[in-house]
Write a protein that holds these residues in place. Structure first.
Motif, PDB file in Angstrom:
ATOM      1  N   TYR A  63       0.826  -1.209   0.000  1.00 21.34           N
ATOM      2  CA  TYR A  63       0.000   0.000   0.000  1.00 21.34           C
ATOM      3  C   TYR A  63       0.861   1.259   0.000  1.00 21.34           C
ATOM      4  CZ  TYR A  63      -3.513   3.370   1.765  1.00 21.34           C
ATOM      5  OH  TYR A  63      -4.331   4.450   1.943  1.00 21.34           O
ATOM      6  N   SER A  64       1.645   1.405   1.067  1.00 17.78           N
ATOM      7  CA  SER A  64       2.406   2.644   1.214  1.00 17.78           C
ATOM      8  C   SER A  64       3.417   2.837   0.069  1.00 17.78           C
ATOM      9  CB  SER A  64       3.121   2.601   2.568  1.00 17.78           C
ATOM     10  OG  SER A  64       3.842   3.763   2.762  1.00 17.78           O
ATOM     11  N   ASN A  65       4.132   1.793  -0.293  1.00 14.87           N
ATOM     12  CA  ASN A  65       5.114   1.906  -1.391  1.00 14.87           C
ATOM     13  C   ASN A  65       4.439   2.223  -2.716  1.00 14.87           C
ATOM     14  OD1 ASN A  65       7.139   1.409   0.368  1.00 14.87           O
ATOM     15  ND2 ASN A  65       7.596  -0.672  -0.339  1.00 14.87           N
ATOM     16  N   LEU A  66       3.297   1.592  -2.940  1.00 18.09           N
ATOM     17  CA  LEU A  66       2.535   1.850  -4.172  1.00 18.09           C
ATOM     18  C   LEU A  66       2.111   3.319  -4.225  1.00 18.09           C
ATOM     19  CD1 LEU A  66       0.853   0.628  -6.640  1.00 18.09           C
ATOM     20  CD2 LEU A  66      -1.057   0.563  -5.035  1.00 18.09           C
TER      21      LEU A  66
ATOM     22  N   GLU B 162      -6.862  -7.129  -1.975  1.00 19.31           N
ATOM     23  CA  GLU B 162      -6.884  -7.619  -3.368  1.00 19.31           C
ATOM     24  C   GLU B 162      -6.841  -6.466  -4.356  1.00 19.31           C
ATOM     25  OE1 GLU B 162      -9.644 -10.645  -4.984  1.00 19.31           O
ATOM     26  OE2 GLU B 162      -9.825 -11.363  -2.912  1.00 19.31           O
ATOM     27  N   VAL B 163      -7.580  -5.402  -4.040  1.00 19.38           N
ATOM     28  CA  VAL B 163      -7.605  -4.252  -4.952  1.00 19.38           C
ATOM     29  C   VAL B 163      -6.215  -3.608  -5.034  1.00 19.38           C
ATOM     30  CG1 VAL B 163      -8.556  -1.930  -5.326  1.00 19.38           C
ATOM     31  CG2 VAL B 163     -10.079  -3.833  -4.728  1.00 19.38           C
ATOM     32  N   SER B 164      -5.557  -3.416  -3.883  1.00 18.28           N
ATOM     33  CA  SER B 164      -4.239  -2.773  -3.996  1.00 18.28           C
ATOM     34  C   SER B 164      -3.220  -3.728  -4.606  1.00 18.28           C
ATOM     35  CB  SER B 164      -3.771  -2.167  -2.665  1.00 18.28           C
ATOM     36  OG  SER B 164      -3.618  -3.134  -1.692  1.00 18.28           O
ATOM     37  N   THR B 165      -3.440  -5.023  -4.461  1.00 16.91           N
ATOM     38  CA  THR B 165      -2.544  -5.993  -5.112  1.00 16.91           C
ATOM     39  C   THR B 165      -2.674  -5.881  -6.636  1.00 16.91           C
ATOM     40  OG1 THR B 165      -2.788  -7.435  -3.212  1.00 16.91           O
ATOM     41  CG2 THR B 165      -1.891  -8.447  -5.198  1.00 16.91           C
ATOM     42  N   ILE B 166      -3.900  -5.710  -7.108  1.00 22.74           N
ATOM     43  CA  ILE B 166      -4.122  -5.535  -8.551  1.00 22.74           C
ATOM     44  C   ILE B 166      -3.418  -4.266  -9.040  1.00 22.74           C
ATOM     45  CG2 ILE B 166      -5.902  -4.976 -10.296  1.00 22.74           C
ATOM     46  CD1 ILE B 166      -7.780  -6.887  -8.761  1.00 22.74           C
ATOM     47  N   ALA B 167      -3.535  -3.206  -8.243  1.00 20.67           N
ATOM     48  CA  ALA B 167      -2.901  -1.936  -8.621  1.00 20.67           C
ATOM     49  C   ALA B 167      -1.384  -2.093  -8.681  1.00 20.67           C
ATOM     50  CB  ALA B 167      -3.294  -0.853  -7.622  1.00 20.67           C
TER      51      ALA B 167
END
Ligand code: MSP
Length: 489
Positions: free
Chosen positions: A340-343, A400-405
């Motif tokens: 999350y934070s790194n993205l 799951e959503v941030s994994t997709i991103a």
């Protein structure tokens, strides 16, 4: 739509620990989500001050004036909740006049309809649970929760005709599958009710602390009868959409409280959600067992949001979970920071450096439109999980959503593409920023403190509208921030 959520009110014989913070945080997550959706939300929490435990704790600490002790403890509890940034709308204390008035009003209703009588109780009592115990629940005379010898007592009590409501309570639970959640707890209550139901005492004689029974000045209300009535405080919001409670107090809430409401003629709460325990080495974390962990010092080390994330992610809501600092650290480093934070930092800093902090234009491909469809169905799933109080599942959906991103950005490598085609890289970053916005909003109820910073940096408000859509316009200004730091120790 209105949304009224309650937590149990806490005993003040000690300070909050992460077990008590747990129920309050769950309520906070729900309240925040409903506020984001624009629902007329009310979140009530508070303190159960009329217990014999209050008197014992005050005396053990040398207080002569019990009220002074309660006032000081109330300040400490409020301070703790404020340090954890909890967003309750009202904080009730059962020593307040407004509560006492409600108790008397409620009692008069059930007294007038003939549901109160005088009797004698002879048996065992646990001060820790504030509960009369049957021998079958404590065969060796020791409370299974507090591990303390039970007191043998014989005293006159006023009783409430709870048994009269057994059939109606059972019928209500059986007809309304969502009334008690999760299913396992619902089944336990049903099988308990099927064994029969005895009347419950509502007063105790000779206590020096508590609310006077209006019909007999030698008696004070039994603390549970008094405490449950706190939930009626915000009249306008009654009945609650959900009442949250731990499994140790399920019978008081799902049976006694429901019988009381039926007798007094109030509409019933929609859902009673029963969660599990935080344990330490398999034992319930509690003040009386001396294995409590302080949520404030923990949050100073790991951040409030880190703890909230861990609580809901690592411990499946409804089940028990053993507290582990190692697992807490791993969740923060491997998930919150990495996924999350790194993205967040990667996308925002890239746009800040290369596009002056303005969202570049985009031309979405077939593949990107496919991803949008996938996101949209995940958001629907998240919404229904939140609605069903399946918070651990909803958080997984957010992950799951941030994994997709993350995967999208990894695979499309805008940092390489920019060298040959700034416009194409811009389009990728535009799409990444849209997915980031959705992730931020899905995480928001769980991690509202970093959520606020993330929203400000993205130039958005924490609102649920169009959460799944790519609504950020070309030229939209955003800033880079680092939301979380890796935990090094
Ligand atoms: N005063 C009563 C509730 C009255 S409500 C009308 C009471 N207070 S308590 O302080 O002992 O517990 C309050 C809540 O905190 C309960 O839901 C209880 O289950 C929860 N927890 C206390 N210890 C806990 C854990 N170790 N883990 C999770 N929740 C725990 O009961």
């Amino acid at each position: 739509m209105k949304f009224y959520v309650t937590t149990p009110i806490y005993y003040i014989n000690d300070l909050p620990h992460i077990g008590s913070a747990y129920t309050t945080i769950i309520a906070d997550i729900l309240a925040i989500w409903h506020r984001m959706k624009g629902d007329d939300t009310f979140f009530l929490t508070g303190l159960d001050e009329n217990s014999v435990k209050t008197v014992q704790a005050a005396e053990a600490k040398g207080y002569k004036d019990i009220q002074k002790y309660t006032d000081e403890m109330a300040e400490k509890w409020k301070n703790a909740w404020q340090k954890l940034n909890l967003t309750y709308d009202d904080f009730i204390r059962t020593t307040e006049e407004r509560h006492k008035k409600n108790v008397i009003k409620f009692f008069n209703k059930i007294y007038e309809n003939g549901d109160i009588y005088k009797g004698v109780y002879e048996g065992l009592y646990c001060d820790g649970c504030e509960e009369f115990k049957l021998e079958k629940d404590a065969p060796d005379g020791v409370c299974p929760i507090h591990k303390k010898q039970l007191k043998k007592i014989k005293e006159e009590n006023y009783y409430f005709k709870l048994s009269k409501y057994r059939d109606r309570i059972l019928e209500h639970i059986e007809k309304n599958p969502d009334f008690i959640k999760p299913e396992k707890r619902r089944n336990e209550i049903i099988s308990f009710l099927k064994q029969g139901l005895i009347d419950t005492s509502i007063s105790r004689p000779g206590l020096k602390w508590g609310i006077d029974l209006p019909i007999d000045k030698d008696h004070k209300f039994w603390v549970w009868f008094d405490a449950l009535i706190n939930y009626l405080l915000p009249e306008k919001y009654w009945p609650p959409e959900v009442q949250l409670l731990g499994k140790d107090i399920a019978r008081f809430h799902c049976i006694t409280w429901i019988g009381m409401l039926m007798s007094a003629g109030y509409p019933l709460p929609k859902t009673m959600y029963v969660h599990g325990f935080f344990t330490v080495n398999g034992q319930k974390m509690s003040k009386s067992l001396g294995n409590a962990i302080d949520p404030i010092s923990l949050s100073e080390k790991y951040t409030i949001d880190g703890i909230r994330y861990y609580m809901l992610r690592d411990i499946s809501l409804g089940e028990d979970g053993d507290f582990s600092e190692v697992a807490l650290k791993e969740r923060i480093n491997n998930e919150v920071v990495a996924n999350y934070s790194n993205l967040f930092y990667r996308i925002t800093s890239f746009i800040q450096k290369n596009y002056n902090g303005k969202l570049p234009s985009a031309n979405y491909s077939e593949k990107e439109n496919e991803i949008l469809k996938q996101i949209s169905s995940l958001v629907k799933r998240y919404e229904s999980e939140m609605q069903e109080y399946e918070l651990t599942k909803a958080l997984s959906t957010a992950v799951e959503v941030s994994t997709i991103a993350n995967k999208y950005i990894q695979e499309n490598e805008p940092w390489k593409i920019i060298k040959e085609n700034k416009e194409k890289a811009g389009s990728i970053l535009n799409f990444g920023a849209q997915l980031l916005r959705t992730s931020v909003l899905l995480y928001y109820p769980f991690m509202p403190n970093s959520g606020k910073i993330a929203c400000e940096a993205l130039g958005i408000k924490p609102e649920w509208k169009d959460v799944e859509k790519p609504v950020l316009k070309e030229g939209h200004e955003l800033k880079a921030v680092m939301l979380f730091k890796k935990i090094e120790t």
